[in-house]
Enzyme design. Structure first.
Site, mmCIF file in Angstrom:
data_model
loop_
_atom_site.group_PDB
_atom_site.id
_atom_site.type_symbol
_atom_site.label_atom_id
_atom_site.label_comp_id
_atom_site.label_asym_id
_atom_site.label_seq_id
_atom_site.Cartn_x
_atom_site.Cartn_y
_atom_site.Cartn_z
ATOM 1 N N GLN A 59 -9.101 -18.791 -140.783
ATOM 2 C CA GLN A 59 -10.329 -18.787 -139.976
ATOM 3 C C GLN A 59 -11.263 -19.944 -140.307
ATOM 4 O OE1 GLN A 59 -10.888 -17.068 -137.372
ATOM 5 N NE2 GLN A 59 -9.373 -15.430 -137.537
ATOM 6 N N ASN B 195 -12.166 -12.955 -141.200
ATOM 7 C CA ASN B 195 -11.982 -12.974 -139.744
ATOM 8 C C ASN B 195 -12.920 -12.029 -139.009
ATOM 9 O OD1 ASN B 195 -10.023 -11.543 -141.460
ATOM 10 N ND2 ASN B 195 -9.458 -10.490 -139.569
ATOM 11 N N SER C 259 -3.309 -21.653 -139.432
ATOM 12 C CA SER C 259 -2.587 -21.122 -138.266
ATOM 13 C C SER C 259 -2.990 -21.914 -137.025
ATOM 14 C CB SER C 259 -2.937 -19.651 -138.084
ATOM 15 O OG SER C 259 -2.397 -19.172 -136.885
ATOM 16 N N GLY C 260 -1.996 -22.399 -136.280
ATOM 17 C CA GLY C 260 -2.276 -23.264 -135.128
ATOM 18 C C GLY C 260 -3.124 -22.609 -134.053
ATOM 19 N N HIS C 261 -2.822 -21.339 -133.737
ATOM 20 C CA HIS C 261 -3.475 -20.756 -132.555
ATOM 21 C C HIS C 261 -4.935 -20.407 -132.763
ATOM 22 C CE1 HIS C 261 -3.426 -16.267 -133.372
ATOM 23 N NE2 HIS C 261 -2.608 -16.671 -134.315
ATOM 24 N N GLY D 266 0.104 -17.937 -139.529
ATOM 25 C CA GLY D 266 -0.657 -17.635 -140.744
ATOM 26 C C GLY D 266 -0.004 -16.531 -141.557
ATOM 27 N N CYS E 272 -5.710 -7.841 -134.723
ATOM 28 C CA CYS E 272 -4.495 -7.241 -135.268
ATOM 29 C C CYS E 272 -4.685 -5.762 -135.543
ATOM 30 C CB CYS E 272 -4.103 -7.951 -136.560
ATOM 31 S SG CYS E 272 -4.317 -9.703 -136.457
HETATM 32 N N1 PLP Z 1 -5.371 -14.548 -141.876
HETATM 33 C C1 PLP Z 1 -6.504 -14.396 -141.185
HETATM 34 C C2 PLP Z 1 -7.799 -14.485 -141.904
HETATM 35 C C3 PLP Z 1 -6.456 -14.155 -139.814
HETATM 36 O O1 PLP Z 1 -7.588 -14.001 -139.131
HETATM 37 C C4 PLP Z 1 -5.194 -14.066 -139.175
HETATM 38 C C5 PLP Z 1 -5.110 -13.740 -137.737
HETATM 39 O O2 PLP Z 1 -5.999 -13.161 -137.164
HETATM 40 C C6 PLP Z 1 -4.042 -14.253 -139.951
HETATM 41 C C7 PLP Z 1 -4.156 -14.487 -141.304
HETATM 42 C C8 PLP Z 1 -2.676 -14.209 -139.341
HETATM 43 O O3 PLP Z 1 -2.455 -15.386 -138.639
HETATM 44 P P1 PLP Z 1 -1.290 -15.447 -137.521
HETATM 45 O O4 PLP Z 1 -1.814 -14.720 -136.336
HETATM 46 O O5 PLP Z 1 -1.106 -16.902 -137.264
HETATM 47 O O6 PLP Z 1 -0.100 -14.823 -138.123
#
Ligand code: PLP
Length: 404
Positions: A179, A151, A199-201, A71, A327
């Site tokens: 999300q 998120n 985002s895959g995970h 993502g 994060c």
């Molecule tokens: N955007 C949102 C709203 C997210 O919640 C996250 C990850 O928590 C990301 C972007 C980043 O995604 P990735 O972990 O695949 O880089």
């Protein structure tokens, strides 16, 4: 010890069907899809099938899907690629104060290059004022970037209305749907989105793969330079197994949107109501209407308690939840999302996110509701703030604010 996972907004387990579909691409089907020989041809079909599966979930054509690594890459690519491609048209981006750091930090980097960024504020529920968004648009605005769902709080943003505003002013619209995808219906046509990131995970595929939707005709400078993969839009040898997994995860997500999501929503509502009934002096963070939040997300603050202490106590009982986003946790700063919502700094520190997933059960919720009230009570009894009878003075509030 029981193990209960309620941190699906941080990452999800790879679904068994996804793993099964991926395994052959680590074994016998190891070719590079860019190769013209038999080994390459055998896997290029699988990549194209996955492209169709992703496209179907968000209602676009397969040619509009580009595979990426995550993502964060998609968000960087959308913002930086737009600035590079449209710099001659303008130098202004509109976003919000509650975006993921993948957007906010990218905006900060772009500001250093002379791009002007408007960060729209949110109200106490974390919602935007669309009149403010419209008023922020100028003839130099090249991009509006608003996430589909937050998120931390799960708040859903009115992407269809935002898309209509973007269309009215002929401004490009990007949405971080990391999300939202798999939890609520996502339709790029209805929302008039030009760029959308997956985002895959977060949806049962592995880490290290994602996708970006780029509406046909959208000029976007490449973020990675190198080979001609993905029709020159993203260099780098394909993560074939990950891409195959993402395709299957998207197909499953489409079929889960009905009953399975309804099941998760019931569990989330039960948890929310159970906490409200059992524990006094709590604050729900996010929109009070559960239908205006992701069906799996509950974010709640427990007055007088440090979120980190709560999480450690949870962990000792086998429960995985989160304070702030994965994060940003690890830092003692309260989350920027709580700050943007003007959540009291002490309450912001106790904000706890439960994000449920397909594997959660009624028993999981009962267990959390059983262990949570005594943990909260015990931690409160240890808190000097809780034990004093009179409210804090202004000076004390200031000291706590400084300490934090
Ligand atoms: N955007 C949102 C709203 C997210 O919640 C996250 C990850 O928590 C990301 C972007 C980043 O995604 P990735 O972990 O695949 O880089």
């Amino acid at each position: 010890m029981k193990r209960i996972y309620m941190d699906n907004n941080a990452t999800t387990a790879v679904r068994p069907e996804v793993l099964e579909a991926m395994l052959p691409f680590y074994r016998e089907q190891f070719g590079n899809p860019s190769s013209v020989h038999w080994a390459g041809r055998a896997v290029s079909g699988a990549v194209e099938k996955a492209r169709e599966q992703v496209a179907r979930l968000i209602n676009c054509s397969a040619a509009e899907i580009v595979f990426i690594s995550c993502g964060s890459e998609g968000d960087n690519m959308s913002l930086k690629g737009t600035v590079e491609a449209l710099r001659d048209k303008g130098d202004h981006i509109i976003t919000t104060t509650v975006e993921h750091p993948a957007i906010l930090e990218t905006c900060k980097a772009l500001e250093k290059q002379g791009i002007r960024v408007t960060y729209l504020p949110v109200d106490h529920n974390g919602m935007l004022n669309l009149a403010e968004l419209e008023a922020a648009i100028t003839d130099k605005t090249i991009l509006i970037s608003v996430m589909w769902a937050n998120n931390e709080t799960g708040n859903l943003y009115p992407v269809e209305e935002i898309g209509a505003i973007a269309r009215k002013y002929k401004v490009r619209f990007h949405t971080d749907a990391v999300q939202a995808v798999g939890k609520v219906p996502v339709d790029v046509q209805k929302a008039n989105v030009d760029l959308l990131v997956i985002s895959g995970h977060k949806i049962g595929a592995p880490k290290g793969v994602g996708a970006i939707y780029i509406r046909r005709g959208t000029r976007l400078s490449p973020f990675m330079h190198g080979g001609h993969q993905e029709r020159n839009r993203r260099a780098g040898t394909h993560n074939v197994a990950g891409i195959v997994g993402l395709g299957v995860a998207c197909e499953l997500a489409g079929s889960h949107l009905g009953e399975d999501v309804a099941h998760i929503r019931r569990l989330r509502d039960k948890l929310e109501q159970g906490i409200q009934a059992a524990i006094p002096e709590i604050k729900l963070n996010g929109h009070p209407d559960p239908d205006l939040r992701l069906p799996n997300t509950l974010n709640v603050s427990f007055a007088y308690i440090e979120g980190e202490s709560l999480l450690l106590n949870f962990d000792m009982k086998g429960i995985a939840a989160s304070s702030g986003s994965a994060c940003t946790s690890g830092s003692l700063e309260p989350s920027h999302v709580m700050g943007a919502m003007c959540v009291d700094v002490v309450l912001a520190h106790s904000s706890t996110r439960f994000s449920l997933g397909l594997d959660n059960t009624e028993e999981d919720v009962d267990y959390v509701l059983e262990v949570l009230p005594p943990i909260v009570q015990r931690l409160r009894e240890m808190s000097p703030l809780y034990n004093r009878k009179e409210p804090m003075t202004c000076e004390e509030c200031q000291i706590i604010r400084k300490v934090h």
